[in-house]
Design a protein around this motif. Sequence first.
Motif, PDB file in Angstrom:
ATOM      1  N   GLU A 311      40.584  38.001  23.600  1.00 47.24           N
ATOM      2  CA  GLU A 311      39.747  39.146  23.991  1.00 47.24           C
ATOM      3  C   GLU A 311      38.306  38.712  24.267  1.00 47.24           C
ATOM      4  OE1 GLU A 311      42.516  42.405  21.617  1.00 47.24           O
ATOM      5  OE2 GLU A 311      40.574  41.897  20.776  1.00 47.24           O
ATOM      6  N   THR A 312      37.807  37.766  23.477  1.00 49.57           N
ATOM      7  CA  THR A 312      36.440  37.261  23.693  1.00 49.57           C
ATOM      8  C   THR A 312      36.343  36.580  25.064  1.00 49.57           C
ATOM      9  OG1 THR A 312      36.332  36.801  21.321  1.00 49.57           O
ATOM     10  CG2 THR A 312      34.618  35.813  22.674  1.00 49.57           C
ATOM     11  N   LEU A 313      37.339  35.762  25.381  1.00 48.57           N
ATOM     12  CA  LEU A 313      37.283  35.010  26.653  1.00 48.57           C
ATOM     13  C   LEU A 313      37.434  35.940  27.848  1.00 48.57           C
ATOM     14  CD1 LEU A 313      39.320  31.808  25.676  1.00 48.57           C
ATOM     15  CD2 LEU A 313      36.829  32.111  25.759  1.00 48.57           C
ATOM     16  N   ILE A 314      38.293  36.956  27.705  1.00 48.57           N
ATOM     17  CA  ILE A 314      38.466  37.899  28.818  1.00 48.57           C
ATOM     18  C   ILE A 314      37.166  38.681  29.051  1.00 48.57           C
ATOM     19  CG2 ILE A 314      39.645  40.077  29.474  1.00 48.57           C
ATOM     20  CD1 ILE A 314      41.373  37.630  29.992  1.00 48.57           C
ATOM     21  N   GLU A 315      36.524  39.108  27.957  1.00 46.11           N
ATOM     22  CA  GLU A 315      35.260  39.842  28.114  1.00 46.11           C
ATOM     23  C   GLU A 315      34.196  38.996  28.791  1.00 46.11           C
ATOM     24  OE1 GLU A 315      33.672  41.574  24.509  1.00 46.11           O
ATOM     25  OE2 GLU A 315      35.587  42.607  24.204  1.00 46.11           O
ATOM     26  N   ASN A 316      34.265  37.689  28.570  1.00 46.94           N
ATOM     27  CA  ASN A 316      33.242  36.788  29.124  1.00 46.94           C
ATOM     28  C   ASN A 316      33.793  35.957  30.285  1.00 46.94           C
ATOM     29  OD1 ASN A 316      30.805  36.897  27.162  1.00 46.94           O
ATOM     30  ND2 ASN A 316      32.626  36.924  25.879  1.00 46.94           N
ATOM     31  N   LYS A 317      34.790  36.500  30.927  1.00 46.16           N
ATOM     32  CA  LYS A 317      35.512  35.732  31.954  1.00 46.16           C
ATOM     33  C   LYS A 317      34.600  35.202  33.062  1.00 46.16           C
ATOM     34  CE  LYS A 317      39.622  36.586  34.711  1.00 46.16           C
ATOM     35  NZ  LYS A 317      40.534  37.620  35.181  1.00 46.16           N
ATOM     36  N   ASP A 318      33.625  36.022  33.439  1.00 43.74           N
ATOM     37  CA  ASP A 318      32.813  35.645  34.602  1.00 43.74           C
ATOM     38  C   ASP A 318      31.436  35.106  34.240  1.00 43.74           C
ATOM     39  OD1 ASP A 318      34.918  36.470  36.302  1.00 43.74           O
ATOM     40  OD2 ASP A 318      34.324  38.558  35.947  1.00 43.74           O
ATOM     41  N   THR A 319      31.182  34.883  32.949  1.00 42.78           N
ATOM     42  CA  THR A 319      29.887  34.313  32.561  1.00 42.78           C
ATOM     43  C   THR A 319      30.103  32.862  32.147  1.00 42.78           C
ATOM     44  OG1 THR A 319      30.162  34.857  30.237  1.00 42.78           O
ATOM     45  CG2 THR A 319      29.180  36.567  31.618  1.00 42.78           C
ATOM     46  N   GLY A 320      28.982  32.150  31.930  1.00 43.48           N
ATOM     47  CA  GLY A 320      29.107  30.766  31.438  1.00 43.48           C
ATOM     48  C   GLY A 320      29.592  30.786  29.986  1.00 43.48           C
ATOM     49  N   TRP A 321      30.344  29.761  29.583  1.00 43.75           N
ATOM     50  CA  TRP A 321      30.825  29.705  28.194  1.00 43.75           C
ATOM     51  C   TRP A 321      29.931  28.747  27.398  1.00 43.75           C
ATOM     52  CZ3 TRP A 321      36.814  29.331  29.307  1.00 43.75           C
ATOM     53  CH2 TRP A 321      37.289  30.610  29.646  1.00 43.75           C
ATOM     54  N   ASP A 322      29.192  29.335  26.464  1.00 39.33           N
ATOM     55  CA  ASP A 322      28.296  28.529  25.647  1.00 39.33           C
ATOM     56  C   ASP A 322      28.453  28.940  24.191  1.00 39.33           C
ATOM     57  OD1 ASP A 322      27.238  31.027  25.537  1.00 39.33           O
ATOM     58  OD2 ASP A 322      25.473  30.582  26.769  1.00 39.33           O
ATOM     59  N   SER A 323      27.519  28.481  23.341  1.00 39.29           N
ATOM     60  CA  SER A 323      27.707  28.753  21.906  1.00 39.29           C
ATOM     61  C   SER A 323      27.619  30.243  21.588  1.00 39.29           C
ATOM     62  CB  SER A 323      26.734  27.934  21.059  1.00 39.29           C
ATOM     63  OG  SER A 323      25.460  28.076  21.551  1.00 39.29           O
ATOM     64  N   GLN A 324      27.003  31.037  22.479  1.00 34.76           N
ATOM     65  CA  GLN A 324      26.987  32.492  22.233  1.00 34.76           C
ATOM     66  C   GLN A 324      28.399  33.077  22.277  1.00 34.76           C
ATOM     67  OE1 GLN A 324      24.262  34.186  25.061  1.00 34.76           O
ATOM     68  NE2 GLN A 324      23.076  35.085  23.385  1.00 34.76           N
ATOM     69  N   VAL A 325      29.207  32.551  23.182  1.00 36.74           N
ATOM     70  CA  VAL A 325      30.603  33.008  23.269  1.00 36.74           C
ATOM     71  C   VAL A 325      31.359  32.555  22.006  1.00 36.74           C
ATOM     72  CG1 VAL A 325      32.771  32.744  24.563  1.00 36.74           C
ATOM     73  CG2 VAL A 325      30.613  33.093  25.786  1.00 36.74           C
ATOM     74  N   GLY A 326      31.069  31.324  21.554  1.00 37.00           N
ATOM     75  CA  GLY A 326      31.679  30.835  20.315  1.00 37.00           C
ATOM     76  C   GLY A 326      31.290  31.715  19.139  1.00 37.00           C
ATOM     77  N   GLU A 327      29.999  32.087  19.081  1.00 34.60           N
ATOM     78  CA  GLU A 327      29.519  32.918  17.976  1.00 34.60           C
ATOM     79  C   GLU A 327      30.173  34.303  18.035  1.00 34.60           C
ATOM     80  OE1 GLU A 327      27.832  32.047  15.403  1.00 34.60           O
ATOM     81  OE2 GLU A 327      27.408  34.015  14.544  1.00 34.60           O
ATOM     82  N   SER A 328      30.355  34.825  19.239  1.00 30.44           N
ATOM     83  CA  SER A 328      30.973  36.146  19.396  1.00 30.44           C
ATOM     84  C   SER A 328      32.416  36.129  18.858  1.00 30.44           C
ATOM     85  CB  SER A 328      30.902  36.524  20.881  1.00 30.44           C
ATOM     86  OG  SER A 328      31.774  37.535  21.166  1.00 30.44           O
ATOM     87  N   TYR A 329      33.157  35.034  19.139  1.00 35.77           N
ATOM     88  CA  TYR A 329      34.517  34.872  18.596  1.00 35.77           C
ATOM     89  C   TYR A 329      34.464  34.815  17.069  1.00 35.77           C
ATOM     90  CZ  TYR A 329      38.484  31.757  17.211  1.00 35.77           C
ATOM     91  OH  TYR A 329      39.554  31.171  16.593  1.00 35.77           O
ATOM     92  N   TRP A 330      33.560  34.021  16.531  1.00 36.04           N
ATOM     93  CA  TRP A 330      33.456  33.855  15.075  1.00 36.04           C
ATOM     94  C   TRP A 330      33.101  35.191  14.397  1.00 36.04           C
ATOM     95  CZ3 TRP A 330      34.967  32.392  10.773  1.00 36.04           C
ATOM     96  CH2 TRP A 330      34.212  31.954   9.684  1.00 36.04           C
ATOM     97  N   GLU A 331      32.154  35.927  15.002  1.00 36.77           N
ATOM     98  CA  GLU A 331      31.765  37.227  14.428  1.00 36.77           C
ATOM     99  C   GLU A 331      32.963  38.181  14.385  1.00 36.77           C
ATOM    100  OE1 GLU A 331      29.039  38.411  12.990  1.00 36.77           O
ATOM    101  OE2 GLU A 331      28.279  36.359  13.052  1.00 36.77           O
TER     102      GLU A 331
END
Length: 392
Positions: A311-331
């Motif tokens: 779900e995290t990756l789909i929400e961020n499908k069109d943005t760059g993947w950085d540590s913010q995306v990692g933090e969003s998954y962890w949260e």
Amino acid sequence: MKKKIGIVGSGTAGLHLAYALRKDFDLTVFHSSLPEEIRKGRIMSTQVHFGPTRLRERRFHMPEWEATPLLESIHITVGDQKLFVGRLKESASSIDQRLYFSHCIEDLKEKGVVFHYAKVDEEQLRKLTSDFDLIIDCSGKSGPLFSFPLNIPLSPFHQPQRKCAVGYFTGITPEKPLGVNVTILPEIGEMFEIPAMTEEGQVSILFLMPIPNQKLDVFKGIKSGEEFTARMKVVLESFFPNIYERVEEENFSLSDEGAFLQVAIKPEIRKPYLTFNDRLVVGCGDSVFLNDPITGQGCNLGSYCAEKLYETLIENKDTGWDSQVGESYWERVKPYVKEVTEWTNAMTQPIPQHIIELLVQGAEDQSIADNVAEWFAQPTTAHEAFFQKTNI
Ligand SMILES: Cc1cc2nc3c(=O)[nH]c(=O)nc-3n(C[C@H](O)[C@H](O)[C@H](O)COP(=O)(O)OP(=O)(O)OC[C@H]3O[C@@H](n4cnc5c(N)ncnc54)[C@H](O)[C@@H]3O)c2cc1C
């Protein structure tokens, strides 16, 4: 152009992710062995998938297993006293991971997912991070492959709290209603008896969890299937009469030569992301959330976290993947990981008095018995019972 994802390890977590991600991303999976080797190899787990995991398997269109024995209940015995049979709201199942993994890998290949059958080493890892937009480390308990930071408060133990001796047996008549039969022998360990499906048909799993150096810790040095079977029989006769009385002497044997396992797990929880050469790398499953198997949560937690990562990756499908995306998954996964881990760790220690009282009440009150059974499917309710001491 679709983003490129590499998954290392196609066990429970890697397979859930592969099914979930395959349509939206360009996916490559690296796995250490061929399906045929997995099928002919050693058992790996007792793999009870509870209702929420089975729902996610349907959500991601994973293969369905029609002939599987459905587990409708949890039987609880403490010492020599059978307390109750709690009913699960939704049935659970246990399918030998040798069958489940090999079948899913073959199915995914047919659906166009690219597989590389090789153990990924450090040098390859470094290269992979530059070839993919994201690497997901699903290497299980032999991992992690990347140095995800340890979460110290959730990793309190310096050694395993239990040993695990698991055998898949024929020649045991299962308890009715079909379910997971749990026997707790305070101060020495536990036994879990689980009806399961293998390639050869239905078996009874006997999963003994001795506390190290106590009376049940009697499998040291055992190497062959014959020795394992003989020792298990002695253990049943001496400590688990409710199982021993259902053993048919002449048919009691391992279901195949790879059907036994000894292992001990040191639980470790890690923050599941980092950046490596400026690329995001995340972990999912045991590689980052490794718990003792005593509560049967590893596959279920891996499945939960795979869904949240998807779900995290789909929400961020069109943005760059950085540590913010990692933090969003962890949260997203942290509260659940924390509660599963705290409950599981508590189960490896002497059972608190208020929980003993609750189990005894379950013998008189079916609704309490049913709620206790549901702890395994909804572990946050177990956490509440253990730590908030509310009526369940
Ligand atoms: C005795 C026992 C009983 C258990 N019972 C239950 C239960 O009843 N219910 C439950 O929910 N959980 C249970 N568990 C836990 C559960 O089996 C695991 O939590 C779950 O399988 C973890 O999934 P995973 O995908 O993280 O790892 P795995 O399923 O272990 O898969 C990881 C895969 O990655 C591969 N791999 C590793 N390194 C590399 C590499 N460098 N390159 C390529 N491939 C690699 C490995 O070969 C492996 O197949 C049990 C565990 C044990 C030990």
